[in-house]
Design a protein around this motif. Structure first.
Motif, PDB file in Angstrom:
ATOM      1  N   THR A 295       0.833  -1.189   0.000  1.00  0.00           N
ATOM      2  CA  THR A 295       0.000   0.000   0.000  1.00  0.00           C
ATOM      3  C   THR A 295       0.877   1.252   0.000  1.00  0.00           C
ATOM      4  O   THR A 295       1.904   1.292   0.675  1.00  0.00           O
ATOM      5  N   VAL A 296       0.466   2.253  -0.750  1.00  0.00           N
ATOM      6  CA  VAL A 296       1.217   3.496  -0.853  1.00  0.00           C
ATOM      7  C   VAL A 296       0.377   4.652  -0.333  1.00  0.00           C
ATOM      8  O   VAL A 296      -0.793   4.792  -0.694  1.00  0.00           O
ATOM      9  N   VAL A 297       0.970   5.476   0.529  1.00  0.00           N
ATOM     10  CA  VAL A 297       0.343   6.718   0.971  1.00  0.00           C
ATOM     11  C   VAL A 297       1.338   7.843   0.738  1.00  0.00           C
ATOM     12  O   VAL A 297       2.462   7.806   1.252  1.00  0.00           O
ATOM     13  N   LEU A 298       0.934   8.830  -0.065  1.00  0.00           N
ATOM     14  CA  LEU A 298       1.782   9.971  -0.390  1.00  0.00           C
ATOM     15  C   LEU A 298       1.223  11.211   0.297  1.00  0.00           C
ATOM     16  O   LEU A 298       0.047  11.543   0.140  1.00  0.00           O
ATOM     17  N   ILE A 299       2.078  11.892   1.056  1.00  0.00           N
ATOM     18  CA  ILE A 299       1.644  13.061   1.813  1.00  0.00           C
ATOM     19  C   ILE A 299       2.396  14.286   1.314  1.00  0.00           C
ATOM     20  O   ILE A 299       3.634  14.321   1.325  1.00  0.00           O
ATOM     21  N   GLY A 300       1.646  15.285   0.873  1.00  0.00           N
ATOM     22  CA  GLY A 300       2.233  16.548   0.458  1.00  0.00           C
ATOM     23  C   GLY A 300       2.280  17.504   1.634  1.00  0.00           C
ATOM     24  O   GLY A 300       1.296  17.660   2.359  1.00  0.00           O
ATOM     25  N   VAL A 301       3.438  18.132   1.839  1.00  0.00           N
ATOM     26  CA  VAL A 301       3.630  19.051   2.958  1.00  0.00           C
ATOM     27  C   VAL A 301       3.836  20.459   2.403  1.00  0.00           C
ATOM     28  O   VAL A 301       4.781  20.693   1.642  1.00  0.00           O
ATOM     29  N   GLY A 302       2.971  21.396   2.765  1.00  0.00           N
ATOM     30  CA  GLY A 302       3.145  22.776   2.334  1.00  0.00           C
ATOM     31  C   GLY A 302       2.230  23.168   1.189  1.00  0.00           C
ATOM     32  O   GLY A 302       1.505  22.345   0.624  1.00  0.00           O
ATOM     33  N   PRO A 303       2.278  24.464   0.790  1.00  0.00           N
ATOM     34  CA  PRO A 303       1.304  25.004  -0.166  1.00  0.00           C
ATOM     35  C   PRO A 303       1.619  24.754  -1.630  1.00  0.00           C
ATOM     36  O   PRO A 303       0.764  24.978  -2.493  1.00  0.00           O
ATOM     37  N   ASP A 304       2.826  24.302  -1.959  1.00  0.00           N
ATOM     38  CA  ASP A 304       3.217  24.195  -3.370  1.00  0.00           C
ATOM     39  C   ASP A 304       3.108  22.780  -3.920  1.00  0.00           C
ATOM     40  O   ASP A 304       3.627  22.477  -5.000  1.00  0.00           O
TER      41      ASP A 304
ATOM     42  N   ASP B   2       1.832  19.599  -5.817  1.00  0.00           N
ATOM     43  CA  ASP B   2       0.966  19.288  -6.953  1.00  0.00           C
ATOM     44  C   ASP B   2       0.093  18.101  -6.535  1.00  0.00           C
ATOM     45  O   ASP B   2       0.450  16.941  -6.728  1.00  0.00           O
ATOM     46  N   ALA B   3      -1.061  18.416  -5.927  1.00  0.00           N
ATOM     47  CA  ALA B   3      -1.921  17.378  -5.359  1.00  0.00           C
ATOM     48  C   ALA B   3      -2.411  16.399  -6.420  1.00  0.00           C
ATOM     49  O   ALA B   3      -2.535  15.197  -6.160  1.00  0.00           O
ATOM     50  N   LYS B   4      -2.677  16.895  -7.629  1.00  0.00           N
ATOM     51  CA  LYS B   4      -3.181  16.015  -8.683  1.00  0.00           C
ATOM     52  C   LYS B   4      -2.121  15.010  -9.121  1.00  0.00           C
ATOM     53  O   LYS B   4      -2.433  13.839  -9.377  1.00  0.00           O
ATOM     54  N   ALA B   5      -0.887  15.455  -9.196  1.00  0.00           N
ATOM     55  CA  ALA B   5       0.186  14.537  -9.581  1.00  0.00           C
ATOM     56  C   ALA B   5       0.389  13.465  -8.507  1.00  0.00           C
ATOM     57  O   ALA B   5       0.558  12.280  -8.827  1.00  0.00           O
ATOM     58  N   LEU B   6       0.367  13.877  -7.234  1.00  0.00           N
ATOM     59  CA  LEU B   6       0.482  12.896  -6.161  1.00  0.00           C
ATOM     60  C   LEU B   6      -0.659  11.885  -6.219  1.00  0.00           C
ATOM     61  O   LEU B   6      -0.463  10.690  -6.004  1.00  0.00           O
TER      62      LEU B   6
END
Length: 563
Positions: free
Chosen positions: A515-524, A526-530
């Motif tokens: 299972t993969v969980v990707l977490i974006g940190v901060g305002p920049d 690219d949520a769609k790419a993640l």
């Protein structure tokens, strides 16, 4: 008595903020928990004691003619022998009742069967004629799996209490727990204490699929207005924590081994405990949780009249004394009736969230992590806070490894193996555990450690294949990646299309699920790419601005995988 039918499931819906422990515990997919296997032999197996008692089964005397038909005047009776499985805690009373009910026609073979052994045997096709079960939850589970059964009278019952040592009882008092505190209130207090890192006790439960007190308590807790089965309930995260730290085996042994541990048990179990252990039974404020032990008929074999006679004998005044001698209450006790729907949902949910987690964590240390998020807080500061807060509350049996990634950190590799994958409570060297190593390493996450660009694609694929190579069917294997952006690999490497294709192919093969969980940190970020990367692996992606957001989003992850 109507036959039981399979209940419908309860939808989980949205969830609210709970303890940060959920962050690393729920990133896995569904794993099937195999219950203890039964035996094909009607004799003794592990966890059971054969106590065969066949009334009226001896052969004819030398001056008697062998009886081949029913006794005179009882030609309409069925004298087929009846096999009986009894919960161990009720065995003496069931034996005594079978002796009273037995005569020249009715005969019984009584065998002790633990909950796990009985359920495994029923699944394999082995059936008794009567099952005096240790919990009303067990026939509910078996009925949902297609076992033909009818639930009759409640033979005995026992309130659920919290087993605690004297020091743990005092610590609970300091936490604000009193004799008026309900289980829901207790878990709320405990959740806050765990999140702060200052829990004075460790709350644990048994596996509700085979532990009668935990089944009764958790099923009742799920049904309340703030229960884990209700939309928006904080209690769902607590259920994940309890599942990951569940007691295997005798709960009183766990309490005796660790004086800070508290575990729900029946009043009967506390009464039968060794006094030298100093274990107390603390009642819950609402008294709602009661273990009920029902008389269950299975299939059509055996004499129905003999089964009726045994049920009558087990609910008689004579049986009441036998049951009281065992520390149980005869018949049904006051308390909340179990909800079949919640019982089924609890069992299915436990299967999802209970297996051990093995998590390879990747942290972005590229130069862009120096950017400020909020007042005087950088992205790497935010990441350090999230990682260390999570480590402070994750159960010790959880295996966690740590990689850093940027570009060309280790020769041509964009990632570096910092702390290899091991259980947090494993002693790595004298006086130092895996958790100690991880806390010390993540404490270095500051501006001085940052370098290079963001080689996300190559690092994600390398971590995925590494976890596939270390795959264990007994655990949930996961990759957890924290980054401030999207792939920016100045050294080349895999394109998004290439890594998506590889992740999709690996997921579809099903050979070693990760299972993969990707977490974006901060305002920049690219949520769609993640999201595209996560979906390719069958995982989840999310963006946070504050480490306090992590518990809520990860409860969303586990809720989406539960029934």
């Amino acid at each position: 008595m109507a036959k039981h039918s399979s209940p419908t499931s309860v939808n989980w819906g949205p969830v609210a903020l709970v303890s940060l422990v959920v962050l690393l515990l729920v990133v896995g997919g569904i794993s099937v928990f195999q219950l203890l296997g039964g035996s094909d032999d009607d004799g003794a197996t592990a966890g059971e004691t054969p106590t065969t008692d066949v009334a009226g089964a001896s052969g004819p005397g030398p001056d008697e003619e062998e009886q081949t038909s029913e006794p005179a005047g009882r030609g309409d009776l069925d004298c087929t022998p009846v096999t009986v499985w009894s919960a161990p805690e009720l065995l003496p009373a069931v034996q005594a009742a079978s002796e009273r009910a037995g005569d020249e026609c009715f005969s019984y073979a009584v065998v002790s069967r633990e909950a796990a052994t009985a359920q495994a045997a029923l699944r394999s096709g082995e059936t008794p004629d009567v099952w005096v079960a240790g919990s009303s939850g067990w026939p509910e589970l078996m009925a949902a799996e297609g076992v033909d059964l009818e639930v009759g009278d409640v033979v005995a019952s026992s309130p659920v209490v919290l087993a605690a040592s004297e020091p743990a009882a005092r610590a609970l008092g300091a936490l604000g727990v009193s004799e008026d505190t309900t289980f829901g209130q207790l878990t709320a207090l405990y959740r806050e204490a765990v999140a702060s890192g200052e829990a004075p006790v460790t709350l644990r439960v048994g596996d509700p699929r085979v532990d009668q007190a935990s089944m009764a308590l958790l099923a009742a807790a799920g049904a309340g207005p703030d229960g884990w089965a209700q939309a928006g309930s904080d209690a769902r995260g607590t259920l994940v924590l309890l599942a990951q730290t569940a007691v295997q085996g005798d709960p009183l042994v766990a309490v005796a081994a660790d004086p800070t541990t508290v575990v729900p048990v029946t009043q009967q179990q506390v009464a039968g405990a060794d006094p030298d252990l100093g274990i107390r039974g603390l009642p819950f404020g609402d008294g709602a949780s009661v273990v009920r032990m029902p008389f269950v008929r299975i299939g059509d074999a055996g004499s129905p009249q003999a089964a009726d006679a045994l049920e009558e004998a087990l609910t008689s005044e004579d049986a009441a004394g036998d049951i009281e001698d065992l520390g149980l209450q005869p018949g049904d006790a006051d308390g909340q009736e179990p909800d079949p729907e919640i019982t089924q949902t609890l069992a299915r949910t436990w299967t999802v969230i209970a297996p051990q987690s093995r998590i390879l964590t990747l942290i972005d240390i590229s130069g862009s992590m120096e950017a400020v998020v909020g007042e005087d807080t950088t992205r790497i500061d935010l990441t350090r806070q999230a990682a260390q807060t999570a480590l402070s509350v994750v159960p010790g049996q959880t295996a966690i490894g740590l990689w850093y990634f940027a570009t060309a950190l280790d020769g041509k590799n964009d990632y570096r193996d910092v702390v290899r994958l091991r259980p947090l409570n494993e002693v790595v060297r004298s006086g130092v555990t895996q958790k100690d190593l991880l806390l010390a390493e993540t404490d270095k996450l500051d501006l001085d450690i940052l370098e290079g660009d963001t080689g996300l694609h190559d690092s994600l694929w390398a971590a995925y294949t590494a976890m596939q190579e270390r795959y264990s069917p007994e655990a949930i294997s996961s990759v957890l990646l924290l980054t401030d952006g999207i792939n920016d690999d100045s050294t080349g490497g895999l394109s998004e299309k290439q890594v998506v294709e590889r992740l999709s192919k690996a997921r579809d093969s099903g050979d070693a699920p990760v299972t993969v969980v990707l977490i974006g940190v901060g305002p920049d970020v690219d949520a769609k790419a993640l999201d595209r990367l996560a979906k390719a692996a069958g995982g989840e992606s999310l963006v946070i601005r504050d480490p306090r957001e992590l518990p809520q989003v990860f409860v969303d992850v586990v809720a989406s995988r539960a029934p």
